[in-house]
Design an enzyme around this catalytic site. Structure first.
Site, short mmCIF file in Angstrom:
data_model
loop_
_atom_site.label_atom_id
_atom_site.label_comp_id
_atom_site.label_asym_id
_atom_site.label_seq_id
_atom_site.Cartn_x
_atom_site.Cartn_y
_atom_site.Cartn_z
CG ASP A 1 -2.35 0.47 0.81
OD1 ASP A 1 -2.45 1.29 -0.12
OD2 ASP A 1 -3.32 0.05 1.45
CG HIS A 2 -0.88 4.89 1.17
ND1 HIS A 2 -0.38 5.63 2.22
CD2 HIS A 2 -2.01 4.30 1.63
CE1 HIS A 2 -1.18 5.50 3.27
NE2 HIS A 2 -2.17 4.69 2.94
CG ASP A 3 3.03 7.20 1.61
OD1 ASP A 3 3.84 7.94 1.03
OD2 ASP A 3 1.79 7.40 1.60
#
Length: 159
Positions: A118-120
């Site tokens: 997922d993001h980051d």
């Protein structure tokens, strides 16, 4: 004739790597290396890119230190990689994997089928994720770790 690829490792992961290459380039050619029947030769096809088709993280890292070829990064056409995500050299992203915005995946990782980063999130070098693992936003997977099938790592965790 399509691109020429070298795969170091003739086991199950090597087969999956070849299948992914086939999905990308129906006119490809591949040469397998392994320590038993066809040892690696640094002078063979110097312009071809090599991918390490071995699931064991420690063995993949050892081989990277020994070979003299450039490394391919292979991303299955059904995988989604956000434009802002970073994927390191030698990494394989398999079918239906998702790597979201600003995620970072290191060198020589295996992002298996149906895995989500997922993001980051940060996945360091030589990590192997088994199918259906989930790495939450802002989570960090440290070098050489293996995520089990379906394993979830939350954002507050460093694994």
């Amino acid at each position: 004739m399509g691109n020429k690829y070298l795969i170091y490792g003739k086991g199950g992961h090597g087969k999956v790597v070849e299948d992914t290459i086939y999905q990308l380039d129906r006119n490809y050619s591949v040469e397998y290396f392994d320590d038993a029947s066809n040892p690696y030769n640094e002078n063979y096809e110097k312009d071809a890119e090599l991918i390490i088709g071995i699931g064991n993280n420690e063995v993949r890292k050892r081989i990277v230190g020994e070979v003299k070829h450039s490394f391919a990064t292979i991303i299955h056409p059904t995988a989604y990689v956000a434009p802002s995500a970073e994927i390191g050299e030698g990494t394989v992203v398999l079918a239906n994997a998702v790597i979201q915005a600003d995620a970072k995946v290191g060198k020589h990782c295996i992002i298996n089928a149906n895995v989500t980063v997922d993001h980051d999130a940060i996945v360091e070098d030589y990590v192997c994720t088994y199918p259906a693992a989930y790495v939450a936003g802002f989570a960090r997977i440290t070098e050489g770790q293996t995520l089990k099938p379906g394993q979830v790592v939350w954002k507050s965790e460093v694994f």
